[in-house]
Scaffold this active site. Structure first.
Site, PDB file in Angstrom:
ATOM      1  N   HIS A 110       0.856  -1.198   0.000  1.00 12.19           N
ATOM      2  CA  HIS A 110       0.000   0.000   0.000  1.00 12.19           C
ATOM      3  C   HIS A 110       0.893   1.250   0.000  1.00 12.19           C
ATOM      4  O   HIS A 110       1.955   1.261   0.635  1.00 12.19           O
ATOM      5  CB  HIS A 110      -0.916  -0.009   1.230  1.00 12.19           C
ATOM      6  CG  HIS A 110      -1.984   1.036   1.151  1.00 12.19           C
ATOM      7  ND1 HIS A 110      -1.768   2.353   1.448  1.00 12.19           N
ATOM      8  CD2 HIS A 110      -3.280   0.948   0.752  1.00 12.19           C
ATOM      9  CE1 HIS A 110      -2.888   3.038   1.265  1.00 12.19           C
ATOM     10  NE2 HIS A 110      -3.825   2.203   0.844  1.00 12.19           N
TER      11      HIS A 110
ATOM     12  N   GLU B 212      -3.882   2.461  -7.496  1.00  8.95           N
ATOM     13  CA  GLU B 212      -4.243   3.513  -6.545  1.00  8.95           C
ATOM     14  C   GLU B 212      -3.336   4.722  -6.768  1.00  8.95           C
ATOM     15  O   GLU B 212      -2.248   4.799  -6.166  1.00  8.95           O
ATOM     16  CB  GLU B 212      -4.052   3.017  -5.115  1.00  8.95           C
ATOM     17  CG  GLU B 212      -4.935   1.858  -4.742  1.00  8.95           C
ATOM     18  CD  GLU B 212      -5.270   1.889  -3.265  1.00  8.95           C
ATOM     19  OE1 GLU B 212      -6.443   2.117  -2.947  1.00  8.95           O
ATOM     20  OE2 GLU B 212      -4.363   1.739  -2.433  1.00  8.95           O
TER      21      GLU B 212
END
Ligand code: PEP
Length: 252
Positions: A92, A163
């Site tokens: 992430h 993302e």
């Protein structure tokens, strides 16, 4: 295939709140989407209990790069699987940027998850500066290189979450058509680095300020197999609205 909705609760909910939200979501019908909840490590067991008997799957937000060893404070992918996890977020952007995770570490974590029989959700995406300098594809190519030589066993799957860092937690989502271009590039790159067998099984998710209002527009795009949701997933009402909207007007 149904759209995959992955809720990343980060470190935002207390364990008690995570259990409450999970219980509220599990109490509503989830007909036209697959839902994965990713609470913090400490809440995993209780959230697993709260969603037992529902179709909701469990995911972790991270895992150790090794399966066993003298690694104080780390959490093994094997133990996550034993707790009932099926998915693990890997790489992430908050971990890359704030905790110094490198592509090498991310590659090891990815292999630890697949070795444990889990489905990794590899997070990739460019920063605002990289985007304005026209480097998006170069960044995605570098981040996806961790998949080189990856092989999946049996029915094992791989997810990649596109993302864009500038869209995470900002309220400024990418344009769905722009995300779709990145997704097409990701599928082509996965094919190049990991081969057709992996590329045929990859599900590419979009993440970055997804909301009940915009989720259907993302899912209507080609190659958008689902969404990774942070902020809007942290309330049961908003998460339920995302799941409901994901099941409506779907074109893929
Ligand atoms: C995330 O943390 O992965 C994310 C997409 O957050 P948000 O939905 O808040 O942008």
């Amino acid at each position: 295939m149904l759209p995959l909705i992955v809720a990343n609760w980060k470190m935002q909910l207390s364990d008690a709140d995570a259990v409450t939200v999970a219980g509220e979501v599990a109490g509503s019908p989830i007909a036209d989407a697959e839902l994965v909840l990713c609470p913090s490590f400490t809440a995993l067991s209780r959230v697993a209990e709260a969603v037992r008997g529902s179709a909701i799957a469990l995911g972790a937000q991270d895992c150790a790069a090794d399966t066993r060893g003298a690694l104080t404070g780390e959490v093994s992918s094997e133990d996550l699987r034993a707790l009932g996890c099926r998915y693990v977020l890997v790489g992430h952007s908050e971990r890359r940027q704030r905790l110094g995770e490198t592509d090498a570490m991310i590659g090891k974590k990815l292999r630890a998850t697949t070795a444990a029989g889990l489905c990794p959700i590899l997070c990739v995406g460019e920063s605002f500066e990289e985007r304005t300098e026209g480097k998006r594809e170069a960044i995605l190519t570098r981040q996806l290189d961790v998949l080189r030589g990856l092989s999946l066993v049996g029915t094992q799957q791989l997810c990649v979450a596109y993302e864009p860092v500038w869209a995470i937690g900002t309220g400024h989502a990418a344009a769905p058509s722009d995300a779709a271009q990145a997704h097409a590039f990701i599928v082509d790159t996965v094919r190049e680095v990991a081969g057709a067998a992996v590329a045929d099984r990859v599900r590419v998710l979009y993440g970055g300020s997804v909301s009940p209002e915009n989720v259907a527009a993302f899912l209507a795009e080609q190659h958008v197999a689902g969404v990774l949701v942070g902020t809007a997933s942290q309330s049961a009402a908003r998460l339920r609205a995302i799941v409901a909207a994901a099941g409506r007007d779907r074109r893929i």
